[in-house]
Design a protein around this motif. Structure first.
Motif, short mmCIF file in Angstrom:
data_model
loop_
_atom_site.label_atom_id
_atom_site.label_comp_id
_atom_site.label_asym_id
_atom_site.label_seq_id
_atom_site.Cartn_x
_atom_site.Cartn_y
_atom_site.Cartn_z
N ALA A 121 44.79 62.54 88.12
CA ALA A 121 45.27 62.57 86.91
C ALA A 121 45.10 61.23 86.81
CB ALA A 121 46.59 63.11 87.31
N ILE A 122 45.65 60.23 87.87
CA ILE A 122 46.13 58.80 87.32
C ILE A 122 44.34 58.38 87.66
CG2 ILE A 122 46.76 56.67 88.80
CD1 ILE A 122 48.98 58.49 89.64
N SER A 123 43.13 58.60 88.15
CA SER A 123 42.21 58.06 87.86
C SER A 123 41.30 58.17 86.61
CB SER A 123 40.75 58.70 88.93
OG SER A 123 41.43 59.03 89.95
N LEU A 124 42.06 59.72 85.91
CA LEU A 124 41.80 60.06 84.53
C LEU A 124 42.46 58.62 82.96
CD1 LEU A 124 40.29 61.70 82.20
CD2 LEU A 124 41.87 63.13 82.54
N LEU A 125 44.18 58.31 83.96
CA LEU A 125 44.56 57.68 83.16
C LEU A 125 43.38 56.11 82.89
CD1 LEU A 125 47.93 58.72 83.89
CD2 LEU A 125 47.01 58.76 81.44
N LEU A 126 43.56 56.04 83.91
CA LEU A 126 42.70 54.12 83.95
C LEU A 126 40.99 54.47 83.69
CD1 LEU A 126 42.29 52.08 85.74
CD2 LEU A 126 41.62 52.82 87.81
N LEU A 127 40.28 56.00 83.74
CA LEU A 127 39.55 55.87 82.47
C LEU A 127 39.42 55.51 80.90
CD1 LEU A 127 35.95 56.66 82.37
CD2 LEU A 127 36.94 58.72 82.18
N LEU A 128 40.04 56.13 80.49
CA LEU A 128 40.95 55.98 79.15
C LEU A 128 41.18 54.78 78.63
CD1 LEU A 128 43.40 59.26 79.14
CD2 LEU A 128 40.85 59.09 78.46
N ALA A 129 42.02 53.95 80.12
CA ALA A 129 42.11 52.54 79.72
C ALA A 129 41.54 51.84 79.65
CB ALA A 129 43.28 52.23 80.91
N ASN A 130 40.22 51.70 80.35
CA ASN A 130 38.75 51.82 80.34
C ASN A 130 38.60 51.50 79.10
OD1 ASN A 130 38.86 50.23 82.74
ND2 ASN A 130 38.18 51.83 83.94
N LEU A 131 38.31 52.79 78.88
CA LEU A 131 37.50 53.72 77.29
C LEU A 131 38.04 52.46 76.00
CD1 LEU A 131 36.92 56.73 77.66
CD2 LEU A 131 35.68 54.60 77.98
N VAL A 132 39.52 52.18 76.37
CA VAL A 132 40.51 51.38 75.16
C VAL A 132 39.89 49.54 75.56
CG1 VAL A 132 42.27 50.73 74.54
CG2 VAL A 132 41.78 53.54 74.65
N VAL A 133 39.96 49.06 76.41
CA VAL A 133 39.34 47.72 76.89
C VAL A 133 37.99 47.56 76.15
CG1 VAL A 133 38.55 45.98 78.40
CG2 VAL A 133 41.48 47.83 78.32
N ALA A 134 36.44 48.81 76.78
CA ALA A 134 35.75 48.98 75.99
C ALA A 134 35.57 48.99 74.32
CB ALA A 134 34.96 49.91 77.19
N ALA A 135 36.06 49.48 74.10
CA ALA A 135 36.55 49.98 72.77
C ALA A 135 36.74 48.65 71.65
CB ALA A 135 37.33 51.01 71.92
N VAL A 136 37.92 48.33 72.20
CA VAL A 136 38.58 46.56 71.84
C VAL A 136 37.24 45.86 71.52
CG1 VAL A 136 40.30 45.22 72.05
CG2 VAL A 136 40.83 47.13 72.29
N TYR A 137 36.64 45.70 73.14
CA TYR A 137 35.62 44.13 72.99
C TYR A 137 34.15 44.27 71.98
CZ TYR A 137 37.86 42.49 76.27
OH TYR A 137 39.01 41.19 77.53
N LEU A 138 34.01 45.99 72.30
CA LEU A 138 33.08 46.28 71.32
C LEU A 138 33.51 46.61 69.32
CD1 LEU A 138 31.72 49.72 72.71
CD2 LEU A 138 30.77 47.66 73.17
N TRP A 139 34.48 46.44 69.74
CA TRP A 139 34.92 46.02 67.73
C TRP A 139 35.13 45.00 67.48
CZ3 TRP A 139 39.96 43.54 65.95
CH2 TRP A 139 40.17 43.03 64.89
N LEU A 140 35.33 44.09 68.76
CA LEU A 140 35.03 42.21 67.93
C LEU A 140 33.89 41.98 68.32
CD1 LEU A 140 37.88 41.17 71.05
CD2 LEU A 140 37.97 41.18 68.33
N LEU A 141 32.79 42.50 69.46
CA LEU A 141 31.31 42.24 68.86
C LEU A 141 30.69 42.45 67.45
CD1 LEU A 141 29.78 42.75 72.64
CD2 LEU A 141 30.70 40.47 71.12
N ARG A 142 31.39 43.37 67.19
CA ARG A 142 30.84 44.07 65.59
C ARG A 142 31.30 43.21 64.61
NH1 ARG A 142 31.20 49.54 67.32
NH2 ARG A 142 33.79 49.10 66.62
N ARG A 143 32.16 42.97 64.53
CA ARG A 143 32.92 41.73 64.10
C ARG A 143 32.33 40.51 63.36
NH1 ARG A 143 38.90 40.21 63.15
NH2 ARG A 143 38.68 38.95 61.64
N LYS A 144 31.88 40.14 65.53
CA LYS A 144 31.35 39.20 65.28
C LYS A 144 29.58 39.30 64.80
CE LYS A 144 28.27 36.09 67.24
NZ LYS A 144 26.35 36.50 68.26
N SER A 145 29.00 40.05 64.94
CA SER A 145 28.02 40.41 64.30
C SER A 145 27.97 40.70 62.83
CB SER A 145 27.34 41.67 64.98
OG SER A 145 27.52 42.75 64.86
#
Length: 304
Positions: A280-304
Motif C-alpha cells: 500500500a505504501i509502495s502504491l502511495l509512493l507511485l502516486l506521488a511520483n505520478l503527481v510530480v511527473a504531471a507537474v513537470y510535464l505541465w511546466l514543459l507544456r507551458r514552456k513550449s
C-alpha cells in the motif's frame, strides 16, 4: 492469368493499414515480444502490488497462506502512521537537497566551467565524475564508510574533528552530500549537451557589453536550456525518490532519522513481514511520483 483489380485493391488496403505497410498481423508479431516483457515485468507486478495492498498479506503466518481483503485500511493506517509521515518528509528533504538543488546546481556548474577548459582537463574531470556514477552501490557505500568513519575517517582527519560520527550525528546531511556526489554525472552530461546548443554569438554579445557571469546565465543561457532543466529535474527527482542506496549507509537509522520511503517499505515488508501494508505504501509512493511527473510535464507544456 492476371489478378482482378478488386483483389489487388483489397490486398493493398490490407497492407496499408500501418505506416510501414506490414499489415496488422505482422506488425503485432513484431511488437509482441516487447509487449510480453512489459506485461510480465511491469504491468503484472503493478497490478499484483495493488491487489496485495488491499489485503493483510504477511510474509509468514496464517495471513501468508490465506490473506483477507481489508480494502483501504492499509492506506488509512499509512496516512496515520507517524513513521510513514517521517519517511515522507525525509524523502522530500532528500530529493530537494540532493537532486533538485545539489545535482542540478553542481551538474550545471561543472558543465558551465568545463565548456572552455582544455580537452585533457575536461576529459579527466568528466571521467572522475562518471566514475562515481557507474560504480556499484555497494562499492560506493564502502568508500563513503571510509570517508565518514568515526575513528580514522578521511573527513575527520582533514577537518581535525576526531570522534565525529557523521552517519549518526548528521545522517540526512551525509546522505544528501553522498547522493549529490554520486548522481551529478547525469546532470553534467545533460547540461553539457544543452550548452552546446546556445548560440555563441549571443554569449559573445553578452561578454562585449560587460554582462556578468550570472547575468549571462540568467538572460542568455537559461531561456535556451529551460526545457533541459525541467527534464533533468524530473528524471533525477524520480530516481532519487526511489533510491535504495541510503539503506547501505545508515539502514534508516539512527532511530528512523534517515529512513526514506524506499527504506521504510523494505523494513516493513521484509523485516516486519507486513507485505500488504508495504505494498500500500509502495502504491502511495507511485502516486506521488505520478503527481510530480504531471507537474513537470505541465511546466514543459507551458514552456513550449
Amino acid at each position: 492469368m492476371t489478378e482482378r483489380p478488386t483483389s489487388v485493391a483489397g490486398r493493398a488496403k490490407r497492407f496499408a493499414t500501418d505506416v510501414a505497410g506490414l499489415g496488422i498481423a505482422r506488425a503485432v508479431g513484431f511488437v509482441a515480444p516487447a509487449l510480453l516483457l512489459i506485461g510480465v515485468f511491469l504491468i503484472f507486478p503493478a497490478l499484483w502490488t495493488i491487489y496485495i495492498g488491499l489485503t493483510n498479506y504477511e510474509l509468514t503466518g496464517p495471513n501468508a497462506v490465506a490473506p483477507q481483503l481489508v480494502g483501504i485500511d492499509n492506506f488509512v493506517n499509512a496516512l496515520d502512521d507517524a513513521l510513514f509521515q517521517n519517511s515522507l518528509w525525509l524523502t522530500a528533504l532528500f530529493v530537494l537537497g540532493s537532486a533538485v538543488i545539489g545535482q542540478n546546481i553542481l551538474g550545471f556548474v561543472l558543465a558551465w566551467t568545463l565548456r572552455k577548459a582544455k580537452p585533457g582537463l575536461r576529459r579527466t574531470v568528466e571521467s572522475l565524475v562518471l566514475l562515481a556514477w557507474i560504480l556499484p552501490s555497494t562499492v560506493v557505500a564502502f568508500l563513503w564508510f571510509a570517508v565518514l568513519d568515526r575513528d580514522g575517517g578521511t573527513l575527520n582527519a582533514l577537518l581535525g574533528s576526531e570522534g565525529t560520527a557523521w552517519l549518526v550525528e548528521y545522517p540526512m546531511l551525509s546522505l544528501i552530500v553522498f547522493n549529490t556526489w554520486r548522481g551529478t554525472a547525469f546532470s553534467m552530461l545533460l547540461y553539457s549537451s544543452a550548452l552546446a546548443a546556445v548560440p555563441p554569438s549571443q554569449l559573445e554579445t553578452a561578454r562585449v557589453v560587460g554582462a556578468s557571469g550570472w547575468q549571462t546565465v540568467r538572460d542568455i543561457v537559461f531561456p535556451h536550456i529551460r526545457g533541459h532543466v525541467l527534464t533533468n529535474t524530473l528524471l533525477i527527482s524520480l530516481w532519487t525518490a526511489n533510491d535504495f542506496s541510503p539503506f547501505l549507509l545508515t539502514a534508516g537509522g539512527p532511530n528512523h532519522a534517515s529512513e526514506t520511503l524506499p527504506v521504510f517499505i523494505y523494513r516493513q515488508a521484509l523485516e516486519g513481514g507486513q507485505l500488504g501494508y508495504a505494498s500500500a505504501i509502495s502504491l502511495l509512493l507511485l502516486l506521488a511520483n505520478l503527481v510530480v511527473a504531471a507537474v513537470y510535464l505541465w511546466l514543459l507544456r507551458r514552456k513550449s
